[in-house]
Scaffold this motif. Sequence first.
Motif, PDB file in Angstrom:
ATOM      1  N   ALA A   1       0.829  -1.208   0.000  1.00 41.87           N
ATOM      2  CA  ALA A   1       0.000   0.000   0.000  1.00 41.87           C
ATOM      3  C   ALA A   1       0.865   1.260   0.000  1.00 41.87           C
ATOM      4  CB  ALA A   1      -0.924  -0.003   1.220  1.00 41.87           C
ATOM      5  N   LEU A   2       1.965   1.223   0.715  1.00 38.99           N
ATOM      6  CA  LEU A   2       2.845   2.392   0.763  1.00 38.99           C
ATOM      7  C   LEU A   2       3.458   2.674  -0.598  1.00 38.99           C
ATOM      8  CD1 LEU A   2       4.205   4.563   2.471  1.00 38.99           C
ATOM      9  CD2 LEU A   2       6.004   2.922   3.017  1.00 38.99           C
ATOM     10  N   PHE A   3       3.937   1.666  -1.266  1.00 36.68           N
ATOM     11  CA  PHE A   3       4.521   1.854  -2.594  1.00 36.68           C
ATOM     12  C   PHE A   3       3.467   2.297  -3.603  1.00 36.68           C
ATOM     13  CE2 PHE A   3       8.415  -1.134  -1.970  1.00 36.68           C
ATOM     14  CZ  PHE A   3       9.010  -0.133  -1.225  1.00 36.68           C
ATOM     15  N   ARG A   4       2.253   1.725  -3.475  1.00 32.47           N
ATOM     16  CA  ARG A   4       1.193   2.098  -4.409  1.00 32.47           C
ATOM     17  C   ARG A   4       0.808   3.571  -4.261  1.00 32.47           C
ATOM     18  NH1 ARG A   4      -1.994  -1.675  -3.155  1.00 32.47           N
ATOM     19  NH2 ARG A   4      -3.461  -0.562  -1.819  1.00 32.47           N
ATOM     20  N   ASN A   5       1.011   4.101  -3.065  1.00 35.11           N
ATOM     21  CA  ASN A   5       0.628   5.493  -2.798  1.00 35.11           C
ATOM     22  C   ASN A   5       1.831   6.407  -2.586  1.00 35.11           C
ATOM     23  OD1 ASN A   5      -2.535   5.639  -2.265  1.00 35.11           O
ATOM     24  ND2 ASN A   5      -1.804   3.690  -1.451  1.00 35.11           N
ATOM     25  N   ALA A   6       3.016   5.954  -3.024  1.00 35.77           N
ATOM     26  CA  ALA A   6       4.228   6.753  -2.820  1.00 35.77           C
ATOM     27  C   ALA A   6       4.148   8.096  -3.521  1.00 35.77           C
ATOM     28  CB  ALA A   6       5.450   5.980  -3.306  1.00 35.77           C
ATOM     29  N   HIS A   7       3.336   8.199  -4.593  1.00 29.19           N
ATOM     30  CA  HIS A   7       3.201   9.455  -5.331  1.00 29.19           C
ATOM     31  C   HIS A   7       2.312  10.455  -4.593  1.00 29.19           C
ATOM     32  CE1 HIS A   7      -0.344   7.118  -6.317  1.00 29.19           C
ATOM     33  NE2 HIS A   7      -0.928   8.216  -6.774  1.00 29.19           N
ATOM     34  N   ARG A   8       1.646  10.000  -3.521  1.00 31.31           N
ATOM     35  CA  ARG A   8       0.760  10.864  -2.722  1.00 31.31           C
ATOM     36  C   ARG A   8       0.936  10.529  -1.251  1.00 31.31           C
ATOM     37  NH1 ARG A   8      -3.752   8.017  -1.195  1.00 31.31           N
ATOM     38  NH2 ARG A   8      -5.007   9.896  -0.960  1.00 31.31           N
ATOM     39  N   VAL A   9       2.184  10.444  -0.836  1.00 33.02           N
ATOM     40  CA  VAL A   9       2.478   9.879   0.471  1.00 33.02           C
ATOM     41  C   VAL A   9       1.875  10.704   1.611  1.00 33.02           C
ATOM     42  CG1 VAL A   9       4.719  11.057   0.630  1.00 33.02           C
ATOM     43  CG2 VAL A   9       4.328   8.945   1.908  1.00 33.02           C
ATOM     44  N   HIS A  10       1.836  12.027   1.476  1.00 34.21           N
ATOM     45  CA  HIS A  10       1.290  12.856   2.551  1.00 34.21           C
ATOM     46  C   HIS A  10      -0.217  12.672   2.690  1.00 34.21           C
ATOM     47  CE1 HIS A  10       5.163  14.711   2.992  1.00 34.21           C
ATOM     48  NE2 HIS A  10       5.164  15.126   1.734  1.00 34.21           N
ATOM     49  N   ASP A  11      -0.925  12.617   1.575  1.00 31.46           N
ATOM     50  CA  ASP A  11      -2.366  12.392   1.624  1.00 31.46           C
ATOM     51  C   ASP A  11      -2.682  10.955   2.036  1.00 31.46           C
ATOM     52  OD1 ASP A  11      -3.557  14.940   0.862  1.00 31.46           O
ATOM     53  OD2 ASP A  11      -2.596  14.634  -1.061  1.00 31.46           O
ATOM     54  N   PHE A  12      -1.823  10.034   1.647  1.00 33.08           N
ATOM     55  CA  PHE A  12      -1.985   8.645   2.051  1.00 33.08           C
ATOM     56  C   PHE A  12      -1.921   8.532   3.569  1.00 33.08           C
ATOM     57  CE2 PHE A  12       0.365   4.564   2.923  1.00 33.08           C
ATOM     58  CZ  PHE A  12      -0.711   3.709   2.708  1.00 33.08           C
ATOM     59  N   ALA A  13      -0.930   9.176   4.166  1.00 34.73           N
ATOM     60  CA  ALA A  13      -0.816   9.159   5.628  1.00 34.73           C
ATOM     61  C   ALA A  13      -2.040   9.792   6.276  1.00 34.73           C
ATOM     62  CB  ALA A  13       0.452   9.896   6.059  1.00 34.73           C
ATOM     63  N   THR A  14      -2.533  10.874   5.673  1.00 34.13           N
ATOM     64  CA  THR A  14      -3.715  11.547   6.210  1.00 34.13           C
ATOM     65  C   THR A  14      -4.927  10.639   6.165  1.00 34.13           C
ATOM     66  OG1 THR A  14      -2.854  13.682   5.471  1.00 34.13           O
ATOM     67  CG2 THR A  14      -5.193  13.582   5.986  1.00 34.13           C
ATOM     68  N   ASP A  15      -5.120   9.924   5.059  1.00 31.40           N
ATOM     69  CA  ASP A  15      -6.244   8.998   4.923  1.00 31.40           C
ATOM     70  C   ASP A  15      -6.233   7.951   6.039  1.00 31.40           C
ATOM     71  OD1 ASP A  15      -7.083  10.282   2.635  1.00 31.40           O
ATOM     72  OD2 ASP A  15      -6.069   8.903   1.270  1.00 31.40           O
ATOM     73  N   ILE A  16      -5.049   7.386   6.287  1.00 26.42           N
ATOM     74  CA  ILE A  16      -4.943   6.345   7.310  1.00 26.42           C
ATOM     75  C   ILE A  16      -5.181   6.928   8.706  1.00 26.42           C
ATOM     76  CG2 ILE A  16      -3.463   4.590   8.332  1.00 26.42           C
ATOM     77  CD1 ILE A  16      -1.934   4.435   5.740  1.00 26.42           C
ATOM     78  N   LEU A  17      -4.594   8.087   8.966  1.00 20.99           N
ATOM     79  CA  LEU A  17      -4.736   8.697  10.283  1.00 20.99           C
ATOM     80  C   LEU A  17      -6.185   9.023  10.607  1.00 20.99           C
ATOM     81  CD1 LEU A  17      -1.570  10.966  10.169  1.00 20.99           C
ATOM     82  CD2 LEU A  17      -1.995   9.149  11.846  1.00 20.99           C
ATOM     83  N   LYS A  18      -6.948   9.414   9.609  1.00 19.86           N
ATOM     84  CA  LYS A  18      -8.355   9.756   9.826  1.00 19.86           C
ATOM     85  C   LYS A  18      -9.169   8.554  10.292  1.00 19.86           C
ATOM     86  CE  LYS A  18      -8.877  13.776   6.790  1.00 19.86           C
ATOM     87  NZ  LYS A  18      -9.540  14.309   5.568  1.00 19.86           N
ATOM     88  N   VAL A  19      -8.822   7.370   9.779  1.00 27.16           N
ATOM     89  CA  VAL A  19      -9.588   6.171  10.145  1.00 27.16           C
ATOM     90  C   VAL A  19      -8.924   5.398  11.283  1.00 27.16           C
ATOM     91  CG1 VAL A  19     -10.567   5.948   7.834  1.00 27.16           C
ATOM     92  CG2 VAL A  19      -8.436   4.748   8.376  1.00 27.16           C
ATOM     93  N   SER A  20      -7.828   5.943  11.802  1.00 29.72           N
ATOM     94  CA  SER A  20      -7.088   5.241  12.860  1.00 29.72           C
ATOM     95  C   SER A  20      -7.055   6.020  14.160  1.00 29.72           C
ATOM     96  CB  SER A  20      -5.651   4.951  12.393  1.00 29.72           C
ATOM     97  OG  SER A  20      -5.638   4.219  11.192  1.00 29.72           O
ATOM     98  N   GLY A  21      -7.872   7.056  14.258  1.00 28.35           N
ATOM     99  CA  GLY A  21      -7.905   7.838  15.483  1.00 28.35           C
ATOM    100  C   GLY A  21      -6.736   8.765  15.673  1.00 28.35           C
ATOM    101  N   GLY A  22      -5.997   9.035  14.595  1.00 30.60           N
ATOM    102  CA  GLY A  22      -4.906   9.995  14.663  1.00 30.60           C
ATOM    103  C   GLY A  22      -3.530   9.390  14.837  1.00 30.60           C
ATOM    104  N   THR A  23      -3.447   8.070  15.072  1.00 31.64           N
ATOM    105  CA  THR A  23      -2.153   7.407  15.256  1.00 31.64           C
ATOM    106  C   THR A  23      -2.236   5.975  14.730  1.00 31.64           C
ATOM    107  OG1 THR A  23      -1.760   8.691  17.277  1.00 31.64           O
ATOM    108  CG2 THR A  23      -0.381   6.759  16.940  1.00 31.64           C
ATOM    109  N   PHE A  24      -1.209   5.538  14.016  1.00 34.28           N
ATOM    110  CA  PHE A  24      -1.188   4.139  13.561  1.00 34.28           C
ATOM    111  C   PHE A  24       0.259   3.659  13.438  1.00 34.28           C
ATOM    112  CE2 PHE A  24      -0.483   6.242   9.545  1.00 34.28           C
ATOM    113  CZ  PHE A  24       0.264   5.352   8.789  1.00 34.28           C
ATOM    114  N   MET A  25       0.420   2.351  13.525  1.00 40.15           N
ATOM    115  CA  MET A  25       1.728   1.730  13.374  1.00 40.15           C
ATOM    116  C   MET A  25       1.852   1.194  11.955  1.00 40.15           C
ATOM    117  SD  MET A  25       4.730   0.839  14.451  1.00 40.15           S
ATOM    118  CE  MET A  25       4.775   0.931  16.252  1.00 40.15           C
TER     119      MET A  25
END
Length: 513
Positions: A45-69
């Motif tokens: 998933a990280l490689f697939r979204n490497a071209h939008r890495v900042h928005d990718f992190a934001t997407d995950i953080l929104k559904v993870s309560g603000g923090t994820f491993m």
Amino acid sequence: MFLVDFPEILLLVFFCLVFLLFRRNGGGYASSAPTNWPLVGMIPALFRNAHRVHDFATDILKVSGGTFMLKGPWFANMDMLVTADPANIHHILSKNFSNYPKGPEFRKIFDILGDGIFNADYGLWEVHRKTTMSLMNHAKFPSLLERAIWHKVENGLIPVLEYFSKQVKELDLQEIFQRFTFDSICALVLDYDPRSLSIDLPYIPCEKAFTDTEEALLYRHILPENVWKLQKWLQVGKEKKLTKASDVFDQFIYSCISAKREELSKLEVLQKQDEDLNLLTAYMKAYKDKSGSSGDPSKFLRDTFLSLMIAGRDTTSTGLTWFFYLLSKNPLVEAKILEEIKTKLQPKEDGKWSSFDALELRKLVYLHGALCESLRLFPPVALEHKAPIEDDILPSGHQVEQNTKIVLSFYSMGRMETIWGEDCLEFKPERWISERGGIKHEPSFKFTAFNAGPRTCLGKEMAFIQMKIVAIIIIYNYHVQVVGEGNRLVSPSDSIILQVKDGLMVKLSKRTV
């Protein structure tokens, strides 16, 4: 020389092929957290979204309560905790600051910065901070700063903008700002104006080296360490560009240091040292007995100045670029700023000013709010990298062991409804204005554009002065129209500094006042 055995090379080649495959296939990101696959973790998933890495992190953080491993391959030591939780940010950057130094992992990724302030910890960081603060608090520093900015405005920015406006030519506004801030910071700290901002837009290798550097540094966060080290050893990809950039920085900065030393060897110059503040001379004097980890005093000065140049060029130019992009999308905000300029600064009838100072700039409350709002949505430094020296429990409840990689996503923080409300994606300068009409203060661990805690940016006020002067000159004299947006998306670049990918192409039309 970096060495790997044959089986490891095969494994690294495999991951490079996986990376290329996912980049080629593209693909978006769903509204649920990515799958933590056996062996490879979240790497697909990280490689697939490497071209939008900042928005990718934001997407995950929104559904993870603000923090994820984020889990990496089991063998790659790539696991990292990503957070945009203000309580965690406050804990890491302020409350438990001593447990979260830059550390060896940070220094390994940012090795190009050497012993500069961004890499420094403990005693060395204290020395850098104390020295820089003493110079910025010098009685003559405000006038030195304002002279440097206005000189570049009058002799670089205005002539270039006038030329492109009269010729009705498109220009990359991001490049203009990068050249402006590069020339300004070089003149300020190296006592040398490279004049990259002129009508012919000359190619200056050092000015261009920053972008290659910042892109490579971001990918060092994404790729397993062995992969980017192998690229560095083979001198391919972004690591090859990073090596060339380092050589360019060395040549440029060492030549400025050498020229100043030759100048200072003359008795008549030494007699004038106390008359005017000169930052290059002041730093050389302050660090005359410092040689850093390399044992080379010149290398220590090089590291010091490179950090100052990065801070002075990239953060301010990036902030200005996104500010004008947002203004192009919000004409009512632009109109309010223009009216405030006319009312509070009262330009002459010919539309020109004598140079206004920092005190006069404080009158422009709405402009300040608009700049803060832009920095909230597009913080120039999109992320920070930390690692605890002892086990810890974050306010979010996450346990972090010693040397756990922690990424603080400042970009994501500006897009979290839990922090800024349901209108967090809207550009609203009003959110920064108090009921009494003054600037509304937000805690630094919520508004992290200038970092937070003891490492809060020393150049914050300097950046605001520079951004305000440039914004006033452009808004009062020109209307900025973003062009070509229908054919391409204006989005953040894949860089440690949140530049606009492929630049910001605009046309300028002269205002009638």
